[in-house]
Design a protein around this motif. Structure first.
Motif, PDB file in Angstrom:
ATOM      1  N   VAL A   1      31.211  23.533  32.430  1.00  0.00           N
ATOM      2  CA  VAL A   1      30.446  24.091  33.548  1.00  0.00           C
ATOM      3  C   VAL A   1      29.775  25.395  33.144  1.00  0.00           C
ATOM      4  O   VAL A   1      28.625  25.647  33.491  1.00  0.00           O
ATOM      5  CB  VAL A   1      31.363  24.308  34.774  1.00  0.00           C
ATOM      6  N   ALA A   2      30.482  26.218  32.386  1.00  0.00           N
ATOM      7  CA  ALA A   2      29.936  27.512  31.965  1.00  0.00           C
ATOM      8  C   ALA A   2      28.986  27.380  30.776  1.00  0.00           C
ATOM      9  O   ALA A   2      28.319  28.337  30.412  1.00  0.00           O
ATOM     10  CB  ALA A   2      31.070  28.467  31.619  1.00  0.00           C
TER      11      ALA A   2
ATOM     12  N   ALA B   1      45.994  20.534  32.101  1.00  0.00           N
ATOM     13  CA  ALA B   1      45.447  21.837  31.710  1.00  0.00           C
ATOM     14  C   ALA B   1      44.303  21.680  30.712  1.00  0.00           C
ATOM     15  O   ALA B   1      43.278  22.362  30.818  1.00  0.00           O
ATOM     16  CB  ALA B   1      46.544  22.721  31.124  1.00  0.00           C
ATOM     17  N   VAL B   2      44.459  20.769  29.760  1.00  0.00           N
ATOM     18  CA  VAL B   2      43.397  20.537  28.769  1.00  0.00           C
ATOM     19  C   VAL B   2      42.115  20.103  29.454  1.00  0.00           C
ATOM     20  O   VAL B   2      41.024  20.610  29.155  1.00  0.00           O
ATOM     21  CB  VAL B   2      43.847  19.493  27.722  1.00  0.00           C
ATOM     22  N   VAL B   3      42.230  19.179  30.397  1.00  0.00           N
ATOM     23  CA  VAL B   3      41.049  18.690  31.111  1.00  0.00           C
ATOM     24  C   VAL B   3      40.410  19.819  31.914  1.00  0.00           C
ATOM     25  O   VAL B   3      39.186  19.992  31.910  1.00  0.00           O
ATOM     26  CB  VAL B   3      41.416  17.508  32.037  1.00  0.00           C
ATOM     27  N   ALA B   4      41.231  20.613  32.577  1.00  0.00           N
ATOM     28  CA  ALA B   4      40.703  21.716  33.382  1.00  0.00           C
ATOM     29  C   ALA B   4      40.011  22.770  32.512  1.00  0.00           C
ATOM     30  O   ALA B   4      38.941  23.269  32.865  1.00  0.00           O
ATOM     31  CB  ALA B   4      41.825  22.358  34.195  1.00  0.00           C
ATOM     32  N   ILE B   5      40.599  23.083  31.376  1.00  0.00           N
ATOM     33  CA  ILE B   5      40.004  24.072  30.469  1.00  0.00           C
ATOM     34  C   ILE B   5      38.677  23.556  29.924  1.00  0.00           C
ATOM     35  O   ILE B   5      37.678  24.272  29.888  1.00  0.00           O
ATOM     36  CB  ILE B   5      40.982  24.425  29.328  1.00  0.00           C
ATOM     37  N   GLN B   6      38.651  22.287  29.516  1.00  0.00           N
ATOM     38  CA  GLN B   6      37.408  21.706  29.004  1.00  0.00           C
ATOM     39  C   GLN B   6      36.347  21.682  30.090  1.00  0.00           C
ATOM     40  O   GLN B   6      35.186  22.009  29.839  1.00  0.00           O
ATOM     41  CB  GLN B   6      37.654  20.284  28.476  1.00  0.00           C
ATOM     42  N   ALA B   7      36.722  21.332  31.310  1.00  0.00           N
ATOM     43  CA  ALA B   7      35.766  21.292  32.423  1.00  0.00           C
ATOM     44  C   ALA B   7      35.202  22.685  32.704  1.00  0.00           C
ATOM     45  O   ALA B   7      33.999  22.838  32.935  1.00  0.00           O
ATOM     46  CB  ALA B   7      36.434  20.726  33.670  1.00  0.00           C
TER      47      ALA B   7
END
Length: 97
Positions: free
Chosen positions: A71-72, A61-67
């Protein structure tokens, strides 16, 4: 022009690293579940296995949130993380062990 190509390389490298991290986390979770699956069936998870799975999903989840923030092009803040959650998702208090 040189700055754009350097930025593109940096962005591509960062994307590759993020994808590798996500893949590694998913494989780790798969290994944990694979080791438990042949066990005695439903309910055979012990506390240590549950903690490992929870930590692995937390890392993913941490990696996905940071990604998503990368991107944004947004700064990571508590408000920006909450904005990623679906509107109807109730928050639950932490369970003390």
């Amino acid at each position: 022009m040189a700055t754009n190509s350097v930025t593109s390389i940096s962005t591509a490298d960062k994307l590759k690293q993020t994808l590798k991290t996500v893949t590694d986390a998913a494989l780790f979770i798969e290994q944990i579940l694979g080791a438990v699956a042949p066990a005695a069936g439903p309910g055979s998870f012990d506390a240590a296995t549950i903690e490992r799975i929870t930590a692995a999903f937390g890392n993913l989840a941490v990696v996905a949130i940071q990604a998503a923030h990368d991107v944004a092009g947004k700064e990571l803040t508590p408000e920006s993380v909450m904005a990623l959650m679906p509107g109807g998702t109730p928050l639950q208090p932490a369970v003390e062990g």
